[in-house]
Design a protein around this motif. Structure first.
Motif, PDB file in Angstrom:
ATOM      1  N   THR A  10      32.746  22.084  44.943  1.00  0.00           N
ATOM      2  CA  THR A  10      31.542  22.232  44.125  1.00  0.00           C
ATOM      3  C   THR A  10      30.936  20.924  43.642  1.00  0.00           C
ATOM      4  OG1 THR A  10      32.845  22.463  42.120  1.00  0.00           O
ATOM      5  CG2 THR A  10      32.297  24.481  43.300  1.00  0.00           C
ATOM      6  N   ILE A  18      38.827  33.215  37.306  1.00  0.00           N
ATOM      7  CA  ILE A  18      38.285  31.948  37.795  1.00  0.00           C
ATOM      8  C   ILE A  18      39.392  30.902  37.867  1.00  0.00           C
ATOM      9  CG2 ILE A  18      37.494  31.069  35.557  1.00  0.00           C
ATOM     10  CD1 ILE A  18      35.035  29.972  37.159  1.00  0.00           C
ATOM     11  N   ASN A  19      39.475  30.249  39.023  1.00  0.00           N
ATOM     12  CA  ASN A  19      40.439  29.181  39.286  1.00  0.00           C
ATOM     13  C   ASN A  19      39.653  27.913  39.598  1.00  0.00           C
ATOM     14  OD1 ASN A  19      42.762  31.044  39.363  1.00  0.00           O
ATOM     15  ND2 ASN A  19      41.857  31.742  41.273  1.00  0.00           N
ATOM     16  N   LEU A  20      40.009  26.819  38.927  1.00  0.00           N
ATOM     17  CA  LEU A  20      39.292  25.558  39.114  1.00  0.00           C
ATOM     18  C   LEU A  20      40.265  24.438  39.446  1.00  0.00           C
ATOM     19  CD1 LEU A  20      37.000  25.797  35.949  1.00  0.00           C
ATOM     20  CD2 LEU A  20      36.446  26.507  38.288  1.00  0.00           C
ATOM     21  N   HIS A  52      35.787  18.430  42.711  1.00  0.00           N
ATOM     22  CA  HIS A  52      36.037  19.697  42.028  1.00  0.00           C
ATOM     23  C   HIS A  52      35.937  20.829  43.051  1.00  0.00           C
ATOM     24  CE1 HIS A  52      35.447  17.932  37.942  1.00  0.00           C
ATOM     25  NE2 HIS A  52      34.771  17.051  38.657  1.00  0.00           N
ATOM     26  N   TRP A  53      36.772  21.847  42.877  1.00  0.00           N
ATOM     27  CA  TRP A  53      36.718  23.028  43.730  1.00  0.00           C
ATOM     28  C   TRP A  53      36.999  24.266  42.892  1.00  0.00           C
ATOM     29  CZ3 TRP A  53      40.425  19.309  43.865  1.00  0.00           C
ATOM     30  CH2 TRP A  53      41.756  19.688  43.682  1.00  0.00           C
ATOM     31  N   GLU A  54      36.659  25.450  43.460  1.00  0.00           N
ATOM     32  CA  GLU A  54      36.775  26.683  42.689  1.00  0.00           C
ATOM     33  C   GLU A  54      37.007  27.882  43.577  1.00  0.00           C
ATOM     34  OE1 GLU A  54      32.982  26.800  40.761  1.00  0.00           O
ATOM     35  OE2 GLU A  54      31.983  27.633  42.503  1.00  0.00           O
ATOM     36  N   ASN A  55      37.400  28.965  42.911  1.00  0.00           N
ATOM     37  CA  ASN A  55      37.542  30.261  43.546  1.00  0.00           C
ATOM     38  C   ASN A  55      37.548  31.304  42.443  1.00  0.00           C
ATOM     39  OD1 ASN A  55      39.598  32.586  44.275  1.00  0.00           O
ATOM     40  ND2 ASN A  55      38.593  31.895  46.153  1.00  0.00           N
TER      41      ASN A  55
END
Length: 127
Positions: free
Chosen positions: A83, A56-58, A100-103
């Motif tokens: 997100t 998980i990358n935030l 905020h963002w994620e992958n």
């Protein structure tokens, strides 16, 4: 050089924490005040990324209102999921918003590159 330091170097930032989660940060160049006082707090003007061993990358950054849509589009064009978008403070000037963002599953170095490329495309200013 540690992997976490290499990730910090991609954004021109510093390692905040290396274990158990790698967290890197660079401060935004925003002349912000909270309650009428100038702030350089990393709680107020961050560009931060975290990387966990489970894939998980935030990401999180502070944005000016005029930077919101350009940053959303730049992140989405790079396959990153936006997100959340909200405020943190009352009585700040200028108005500060946080995104905020994620992958999951992307190589951390690629996530860092894509995140910082998006920030550059959106013309975010940094110290």
């Amino acid at each position: 050089m540690s992997s976490c330091q290499k990730l910090a170097n991609i954004i021109g930032g510093t390692v905040v924490q290396a274990t158990p989660v790698c967290v890197v940060m660079r401060l935004r160049d925003i002349p912000a005040t909270i309650l009428g006082r100038r702030t350089l707090s990393p709680l107020a003007i961050p560009f931060m990324l975290s990387f966990e061993r489970n894939g998980i990358n935030l990401g999180e950054t502070v944005l000016l209102q005029s930077e919101v849509n350009p940053m959303i589009h730049a992140l989405q064009r790079r396959g990153l999921i936006v997100t959340a978008f909200h405020n943190h403070w009352l009585f700040e000037n200028p108005r500060l918003m946080y995104m905020h963002w994620e992958n999951v599953g992307m190589n951390p170095f690629e996530f860092a590159r894509r995140s910082f490329e998006a920030a550059r495309e959106a013309r975010l200013r940094f110290y």
